[in-house]
Design an enzyme around this catalytic site. Structure first.
Site, mmCIF file in Angstrom:
data_model
loop_
_atom_site.group_PDB
_atom_site.id
_atom_site.type_symbol
_atom_site.label_atom_id
_atom_site.label_comp_id
_atom_site.label_asym_id
_atom_site.label_seq_id
_atom_site.Cartn_x
_atom_site.Cartn_y
_atom_site.Cartn_z
ATOM 1 N N CYS A 149 0.831 -1.212 0.000
ATOM 2 C CA CYS A 149 0.000 0.000 0.000
ATOM 3 C C CYS A 149 0.862 1.257 0.000
ATOM 4 C CB CYS A 149 -0.921 -0.007 1.215
ATOM 5 S SG CYS A 149 -2.004 1.429 1.300
ATOM 6 N N CYS A 155 -7.282 1.553 -1.013
ATOM 7 C CA CYS A 155 -7.193 0.812 0.247
ATOM 8 C C CYS A 155 -7.214 -0.676 -0.064
ATOM 9 C CB CYS A 155 -8.353 1.180 1.165
ATOM 10 S SG CYS A 155 -8.311 0.304 2.741
ATOM 11 N N GLN A 179 -18.839 -9.570 12.735
ATOM 12 C CA GLN A 179 -17.392 -9.714 12.602
ATOM 13 C C GLN A 179 -16.945 -9.188 11.243
ATOM 14 O OE1 GLN A 179 -15.207 -10.597 14.783
ATOM 15 N NE2 GLN A 179 -16.296 -11.742 16.365
ATOM 16 N N GLU A 226 -27.372 -10.048 26.171
ATOM 17 C CA GLU A 226 -26.617 -8.935 25.578
ATOM 18 C C GLU A 226 -27.158 -7.621 26.139
ATOM 19 O OE1 GLU A 226 -24.484 -6.296 23.724
ATOM 20 O OE2 GLU A 226 -24.012 -8.421 23.411
ATOM 21 N N CYS A 249 -11.107 -11.123 22.082
ATOM 22 C CA CYS A 249 -10.325 -10.303 21.165
ATOM 23 C C CYS A 249 -9.168 -9.625 21.883
ATOM 24 C CB CYS A 249 -11.204 -9.260 20.475
ATOM 25 S SG CYS A 249 -12.010 -8.115 21.625
#
Length: 469
Positions: A76, A178, A301, A351, A427
């Site tokens: 990039c 990108c 995700q 949740e 994560c």
């Protein structure tokens, strides 16, 4: 008295490791750690420090004496300026090795966990163009290169559509191409900018809170559906419709074309009305025949292919035989709960975000899944003894908390319930290690599997199976 200069130059220092936040690690002559932002383990460099703390320095490599064999050429043109893809100068196999090392170090050193033999990290088949969601910002005062700043020529174009420069909330790097999201993402972004420039649509000014065009979001799915959402700072019907009609005509493959009028101080859309201009107000993602409806505010995700790998790993670790009651904590939009439902007797998801639970219920109904129930509320308050008495004693708990990990009250409640198995998806292996340490007296870690969701970055997901001792 003149202020003491805290900047130091360390010469011919070997970079020895990769550390947190995508930085590399070296050691100063006095033994203190130096975090370096532009080097690869194995490089030998001169380091100019810009920050000094009691236990460490932060610095930049200003001269390279030897280049590491772990290096590769970044693809990039924006690498080094853009805040993403910080590991693009490191070969992918070495990225995976350092990610695996980070997970192991965190669990062993922070959690003091006795680990089984590590299962090989599951890398991503796509190392570029893997993201299904990108957000770009408009600016009328783009980030300038040193060459532009030092040039005598007057700059005619200061508009940008791209990413924030790290640590500079009001500076936007104009992105030419990108490598994170597959086409037509780049084509859509460039078309929006070109039309805006040709028709003199005002780009946003963050400091002054002025302008017309604010942000652009593009979502894609593995079945080829596309969502485009433009956020405007103010309403101008003629200009807004001109831009949206141009997109509608130029990109007929767009499934969902939406917009937001947001004149508040920040550009988050979660408290804003999202208006569908053309097509549906959602797109669909698909996994093993299940369809998940994704709207502009939905969490999903961001690497669809690796999400499937992550969910398969979670289901495999749970080892369900169809007779289990499973609690899915921090269920989000219920994707894991629905993915494992066919292997369980019943799944109960919890949740804190009401919109996420609404989406979870809609998706379960759409998929014809009848053995899942979803509940909304603050986890540490909802997940109490009354909840257990109402819904039953779970055989398996799956937990996928945010980066901060689980609240200590939630961990304690899991200990009180003492299910046979816990599958912990994380994560952030550092907070995962903290929580595992609390569970360690009652549970043993029997499997651990790292899954790479974000190639070219230091981020890594980790799945752990805990079984009662």
């Amino acid at each position: 008295m003149a202020r003491k200069n805290r900047k130091q130059l360390f010469e011919k220092v070997e970079i020895i490791d990769a550390g947190a936040r995508g930085k590399s690690v070296a050691k100063a002559p006095d033994g203190r750690v130096i975090f370096v932002d532009n080097a690869v383990p194995g490089d030998v460099v001169d380091i100019q420090t810009f920050k000094k703390r009691k236990a460490y320095f932060e610095g930049t490599a200003v001269r390279f004496h030897e280049l590491s064999d772990k290096r590769t050429t970044p693809v990039c043109e924006h690498f080094g300026t853009c805040g993403g893809c910080k590991w693009q100068h490191m070969t992918y196999k070495h990225q995976l090795a350092f990610k695996q090392q980070e997970v192991t170090n965190n669990l062993v050193r922070l959690g003091r966990i006795a680990l089984p033999e590590a299962e090989p990290i599951l890398g991503s088949k796509k190392q570029f163009f893997y993201r299904n969601k990108m957000e770009f910002s408009f600016s009328d005062s783009r980030w300038l290169t040193k060459e532009e700043i030092n040039s005598d020529q007057e700059l005619s174009d200061r508009n940008a559509l791209g990413f924030h420069i790290p640590g500079m909330w009001d500076k936007i790097l104009d992105i030419k191409k990108c490598h994170l999201q597959a086409d037509p993402s780049n084509a859509i972004r460039l078309a929006v900018k070109e039309f805006a420039a040709q028709n003199e649509l005002e780009f946003f000014n963050t400091r002054n809170q002025t302008g017309f065009l604010r942000t652009l979001m593009i979502r894609t799915s593995s079945i080829g559906e596309i969502m485009v959402l433009i956020q405007f700072f103010k309403e101008d019907i003629e200009k807004r419709e001109a831009l949206l009609d141009h997109l509608k005509k130029t990109f007929p493959q767009v499934t969902s074309l939406q917009y937001v009028i947001n004149n508040k101080g920040n550009d988050t859309i979660y408290d804003q009305e999202v208006i569908c201009y053309a097509g549906r107000d959602h797109i669909f993602e698909e996994m093993e025949g299940l369809q998940f409806k994704i709207n502009a505010k939905s969490f999903y995700q961001t690497n669809s292919d690796q999400a499937y790998v992550l969910y398969k790993t979670t289901r495999d670790f749970a080892g369900l035989n169809g007779e289990e009651l499973v609690f899915d904590l921090y269920t989000g939009t219920g994707t894991i709960a629905q993915f494992i439902a066919k292997k369980a007797k019943k799944v109960v998801g919890v949740e804190a975000v009401p919109d996420a639970i609404t989406a979870a219920k809609e998706n379960a109904k759409h998929n014809g899944i009848k053995n899942v129930d979803f509940y909304v509320g603050d986890m540490k308050k909802v997940f109490n003894d009354e909840f257990i008495n109402t819904h039953g004693q779970p055989d398996v708990i799956i937990t996928d908390p945010p980066r901060d990990g689980m609240h200590k009250d939630v961990v304690q409640q899991i200990i009180n319930i003492a299910p046979k198995k816990i599958v912990y998806v994380s994560c952030n292996s550092a907070t995962q290690a903290r929580d595992l340490a609390i569970l360690n007296n009652l549970y043993k870690v029997t499997r651990t599997q790292a899954v790479d969701m974000f190639p070219q970055t230091h981020h890594i997901e980790n799945v752990v199976l805990l079984e009662k001792r």
